[in-house]
Write a protein that holds these residues in place. Structure first.
Motif, PDB file in Angstrom:
ATOM      1  N   GLN A 166      -1.746   4.511 -11.312  1.00  0.00           N
ATOM      2  CA  GLN A 166      -2.170   4.186 -10.044  1.00  0.00           C
ATOM      3  C   GLN A 166      -3.488   3.201 -10.236  1.00  0.00           C
ATOM      4  O   GLN A 166      -3.776   2.411  -9.527  1.00  0.00           O
ATOM      5  CB  GLN A 166      -2.727   5.413  -9.051  1.00  0.00           C
ATOM      6  CG  GLN A 166      -1.411   5.875  -8.421  1.00  0.00           C
ATOM      7  CD  GLN A 166      -1.699   7.142  -7.918  1.00  0.00           C
ATOM      8  OE1 GLN A 166      -2.649   8.008  -7.985  1.00  0.00           O
ATOM      9  NE2 GLN A 166      -1.006   7.391  -6.740  1.00  0.00           N
ATOM     10  N   TYR A 205      -0.116  -2.039  -0.949  1.00  0.00           N
ATOM     11  CA  TYR A 205      -0.705  -0.843  -1.481  1.00  0.00           C
ATOM     12  C   TYR A 205      -1.416  -0.238  -0.411  1.00  0.00           C
ATOM     13  O   TYR A 205      -1.636   1.149  -0.188  1.00  0.00           O
ATOM     14  CB  TYR A 205      -1.274  -1.351  -2.481  1.00  0.00           C
ATOM     15  CG  TYR A 205      -2.075  -0.135  -3.325  1.00  0.00           C
ATOM     16  CD1 TYR A 205      -1.324   0.551  -4.491  1.00  0.00           C
ATOM     17  CD2 TYR A 205      -3.286   0.330  -3.409  1.00  0.00           C
ATOM     18  CE1 TYR A 205      -2.005   1.487  -5.335  1.00  0.00           C
ATOM     19  CE2 TYR A 205      -4.001   1.140  -4.015  1.00  0.00           C
ATOM     20  CZ  TYR A 205      -3.042   1.910  -4.973  1.00  0.00           C
ATOM     21  OH  TYR A 205      -3.567   2.991  -5.577  1.00  0.00           O
ATOM     22  N   GLN A 217       0.250   1.548   2.495  1.00  0.00           N
ATOM     23  CA  GLN A 217       1.004   2.897   2.143  1.00  0.00           C
ATOM     24  C   GLN A 217      -0.143   3.801   2.144  1.00  0.00           C
ATOM     25  O   GLN A 217       0.102   4.983   2.503  1.00  0.00           O
ATOM     26  CB  GLN A 217       1.369   2.813   0.653  1.00  0.00           C
ATOM     27  CG  GLN A 217       2.899   1.935   0.810  1.00  0.00           C
ATOM     28  CD  GLN A 217       3.358   1.690  -0.447  1.00  0.00           C
ATOM     29  OE1 GLN A 217       2.873   1.355  -1.786  1.00  0.00           O
ATOM     30  NE2 GLN A 217       4.618   2.343  -0.675  1.00  0.00           N
ATOM     31  N   ASN A 218      -1.491   3.680   1.696  1.00  0.00           N
ATOM     32  CA  ASN A 218      -2.493   4.788   1.824  1.00  0.00           C
ATOM     33  C   ASN A 218      -2.719   5.236   3.159  1.00  0.00           C
ATOM     34  O   ASN A 218      -2.999   6.202   3.321  1.00  0.00           O
ATOM     35  CB  ASN A 218      -3.671   4.164   1.074  1.00  0.00           C
ATOM     36  CG  ASN A 218      -3.409   4.127  -0.493  1.00  0.00           C
ATOM     37  OD1 ASN A 218      -2.766   4.734  -1.191  1.00  0.00           O
ATOM     38  ND2 ASN A 218      -4.267   3.270  -1.087  1.00  0.00           N
ATOM     39  N   ASP A 273      -0.555   4.913   5.505  1.00  0.00           N
ATOM     40  CA  ASP A 273       0.475   5.634   5.988  1.00  0.00           C
ATOM     41  C   ASP A 273       0.538   6.882   5.732  1.00  0.00           C
ATOM     42  O   ASP A 273       0.871   7.994   6.335  1.00  0.00           O
ATOM     43  CB  ASP A 273       1.717   5.006   5.292  1.00  0.00           C
ATOM     44  CG  ASP A 273       3.169   5.424   5.748  1.00  0.00           C
ATOM     45  OD1 ASP A 273       3.439   6.482   6.608  1.00  0.00           O
ATOM     46  OD2 ASP A 273       4.225   4.913   5.661  1.00  0.00           O
ATOM     47  N   LYS A 274       0.188   7.316   4.406  1.00  0.00           N
ATOM     48  CA  LYS A 274      -0.030   8.585   4.007  1.00  0.00           C
ATOM     49  C   LYS A 274      -0.993   9.349   4.696  1.00  0.00           C
ATOM     50  O   LYS A 274      -0.803  10.622   4.790  1.00  0.00           O
ATOM     51  CB  LYS A 274      -0.259   8.654   2.325  1.00  0.00           C
ATOM     52  CG  LYS A 274       0.826   8.260   1.521  1.00  0.00           C
ATOM     53  CD  LYS A 274       0.258   7.926   0.040  1.00  0.00           C
ATOM     54  CE  LYS A 274       1.369   7.047  -0.767  1.00  0.00           C
ATOM     55  NZ  LYS A 274       0.718   7.151  -2.307  1.00  0.00           N
ATOM     56  N   ARG A 275      -2.009   8.845   4.788  1.00  0.00           N
ATOM     57  CA  ARG A 275      -3.227   9.562   5.711  1.00  0.00           C
ATOM     58  C   ARG A 275      -2.795  10.058   7.123  1.00  0.00           C
ATOM     59  O   ARG A 275      -3.148  10.942   7.508  1.00  0.00           O
ATOM     60  CB  ARG A 275      -4.505   8.721   5.704  1.00  0.00           C
ATOM     61  CG  ARG A 275      -5.769   9.159   6.182  1.00  0.00           C
ATOM     62  CD  ARG A 275      -6.225  10.693   5.570  1.00  0.00           C
ATOM     63  NE  ARG A 275      -7.277  11.083   6.334  1.00  0.00           N
ATOM     64  CZ  ARG A 275      -7.367  12.588   6.282  1.00  0.00           C
ATOM     65  NH1 ARG A 275      -6.647  13.283   5.596  1.00  0.00           N
ATOM     66  NH2 ARG A 275      -8.459  13.040   6.748  1.00  0.00           N
ATOM     67  N   LYS A 300      -0.104  10.411   8.022  1.00  0.00           N
ATOM     68  CA  LYS A 300       1.109  11.469   8.062  1.00  0.00           C
ATOM     69  C   LYS A 300       0.354  13.006   7.684  1.00  0.00           C
ATOM     70  O   LYS A 300       0.521  13.929   8.419  1.00  0.00           O
ATOM     71  CB  LYS A 300       2.175  11.385   6.874  1.00  0.00           C
ATOM     72  CG  LYS A 300       3.201  10.216   7.310  1.00  0.00           C
ATOM     73  CD  LYS A 300       4.257  10.049   6.101  1.00  0.00           C
ATOM     74  CE  LYS A 300       5.289   9.490   6.569  1.00  0.00           C
ATOM     75  NZ  LYS A 300       5.064   7.940   6.953  1.00  0.00           N
ATOM     76  N   GLN A 301      -0.601  12.878   6.743  1.00  0.00           N
ATOM     77  CA  GLN A 301      -1.534  14.297   6.492  1.00  0.00           C
ATOM     78  C   GLN A 301      -2.252  14.633   7.635  1.00  0.00           C
ATOM     79  O   GLN A 301      -2.326  15.963   8.075  1.00  0.00           O
ATOM     80  CB  GLN A 301      -2.372  13.729   5.712  1.00  0.00           C
ATOM     81  CG  GLN A 301      -1.825  13.546   4.256  1.00  0.00           C
ATOM     82  CD  GLN A 301      -3.033  13.255   3.283  1.00  0.00           C
ATOM     83  OE1 GLN A 301      -4.209  12.765   3.497  1.00  0.00           O
ATOM     84  NE2 GLN A 301      -2.714  13.064   1.788  1.00  0.00           N
ATOM     85  N   ARG A 336      -0.912  14.213  10.936  1.00  0.00           N
ATOM     86  CA  ARG A 336      -0.105  14.272  11.749  1.00  0.00           C
ATOM     87  C   ARG A 336      -0.135  13.422  12.971  1.00  0.00           C
ATOM     88  O   ARG A 336      -0.010  13.916  14.316  1.00  0.00           O
ATOM     89  CB  ARG A 336       0.280  15.853  12.333  1.00  0.00           C
ATOM     90  CG  ARG A 336       0.535  16.669  11.009  1.00  0.00           C
ATOM     91  CD  ARG A 336       0.713  18.103  11.464  1.00  0.00           C
ATOM     92  NE  ARG A 336       0.915  18.926  10.469  1.00  0.00           N
ATOM     93  CZ  ARG A 336       2.080  19.486   9.872  1.00  0.00           C
ATOM     94  NH1 ARG A 336       3.304  18.871  10.470  1.00  0.00           N
ATOM     95  NH2 ARG A 336       2.103  20.230   9.015  1.00  0.00           N
TER      96      ARG A 336
END
Length: 339
Positions: free
Chosen positions: A9, A292, A295-296, A298-300, A302-303, A305
């Motif tokens: 990464q 890139y 996507q970060n 996106d992940k956050r 999702k975390q 909710r």
């Protein structure tokens, strides 16, 4: 020697950072632009819309910046009742040249049957549409967050019978800005759409992206203070992602690999090999960097909710994809604005 995921990464970030530094040094715009014939056709459509009152050019005074700001409005198709407003921001140039929605996309045709006012500020280049902490020798006073969230909306609502329901969308530089604006004014916007923006400002990659845009045009330290300081974290959309809760969110990015618009025969390239090489060679890596960052985010989300729509597809950092993404995101934007 084995390579851990963390090392991989870090190497990826360094590679993207190197690309951004190269783009900064070359001072190249990576976006494909419409050819002369298409520009003329779109200018004619805009002129007709102006003559028919479906489009307006306004000059809105900003007390906070002590300047007049040009603003272009596409008026809702039916004005018999108050209508919602989508604020649509340009990229790094702020609409001050030809790199804006009215030259590079079919926005006038697209908006013709929409019952939403579409408002495009035609200034703010290289500012990140944010409030700068200091007066800059080149830019003067930048208070774009204040202008966009406090000064402009009442004027728009009065001029075009706005309903007070607002959304915001933007590309590239403004793809970062619209997320930060939605986080800074949670009661103003119902929905936000970011196309090809790096959603980070406090990471090394995010900082370099900002520095690449501001470049030699202004002193980036006058924007949020010393690079890496608290001001940069305060404006980081990923760190502040919790403030997006309750909004309809759409975020898109190409992967950086050539997509359907990155072909020699396509309209914006028209067989120009040098243009093709520029778009793929510069616009590809730039879009890979935004991919890139996206996507970060996106992940956050999702975390946390927090529901959001993310759209990824092959493609470079160029206008044909942003035109497509506005159309793809429109059903979500319209639902949020008219509920």
């Amino acid at each position: 020697m084995s390579v851990t995921r963390g090392n991989l990464q870090r190497r990826t970030v360094r590679a993207f950072a190197a690309v951004i530094v190269v783009v900064l040094s070359l001072a190249i715009s990576a976006t494909a632009v419409a050819d002369t014939g298409v520009k003329a056709e779109r200018a004619d459509l805009l002129a007709r819309a102006m003559a028919e009152g479906r489009a307006l050019d306004l000059t809105v005074h900003s007390p906070s910046m002590n300047r007049d700001v040009p603003v272009r409005v596409l008026v809702a198709a039916d004005t018999s009742v108050p209508r919602p407003t989508l604020y649509l921001l340009n990229g790094s140039g702020g609409g001050e040249g030809d790199a804006h929605w009215f030259v590079q996309t079919d926005i006038v045709k697209f908006a013709a049957d929409k019952n939403v006012n579409i408002v495009v500020p035609m200034s703010g280049g290289y500012s990140y549409y944010t409030d700068w902490v200091k007066v800059d020798p080149n830019f003067g006073i930048n208070k774009w967050t204040t202008f966009l969230t406090r000064e402009l909306p009442p004027v728009i609502d009065q001029k075009v019978n706005g309903s007070g329901a607002n959304g915001i969308a933007g590309i590239s530089m403004a793809g970062t800005s619209v997320l930060a604006l939605a986080e800074s004014a949670p009661d103003l916007y119902r929905t936000v759409a970011a196309y090809s923006g790096c959603a980070e400002t406090s990471t090394r990659l995010g900082q370099l992206a900002v520095q690449a845009v501001v470049g030699e045009r202004g002193d980036v330290r006058n924007m949020w203070g010393p690079v890496g300081g608290p001001g940069w974290r305060d404006h980081d959309p990923v760190i502040n992602a919790h403030k997006l809760r309750g909004k309809a969110i759409y975020v898109s990015s190409g992967t950086g690999l050539p997509g359907r618009h990155d072909r020699l025969a396509n309209e914006a390239i028209d067989g120009d090999v040098a243009e093709y090489a520029r778009i793929v060679g510069v616009g590809g890596p730039l879009e890979a960097a935004t991919y890139y960052c996206t996507q970060n985010l996106d992940k956050r989300l999702k975390q946390l909710r927090i529901p959001a729509t993310f759209d990824y597809e092959p493609g470079t950092h160029s206008w044909p994809y942003w035109q497509d993404q506005l159309a793809k995101s429109w059903p979500m934007l319209e639902r949020a604005l008219t509920r």
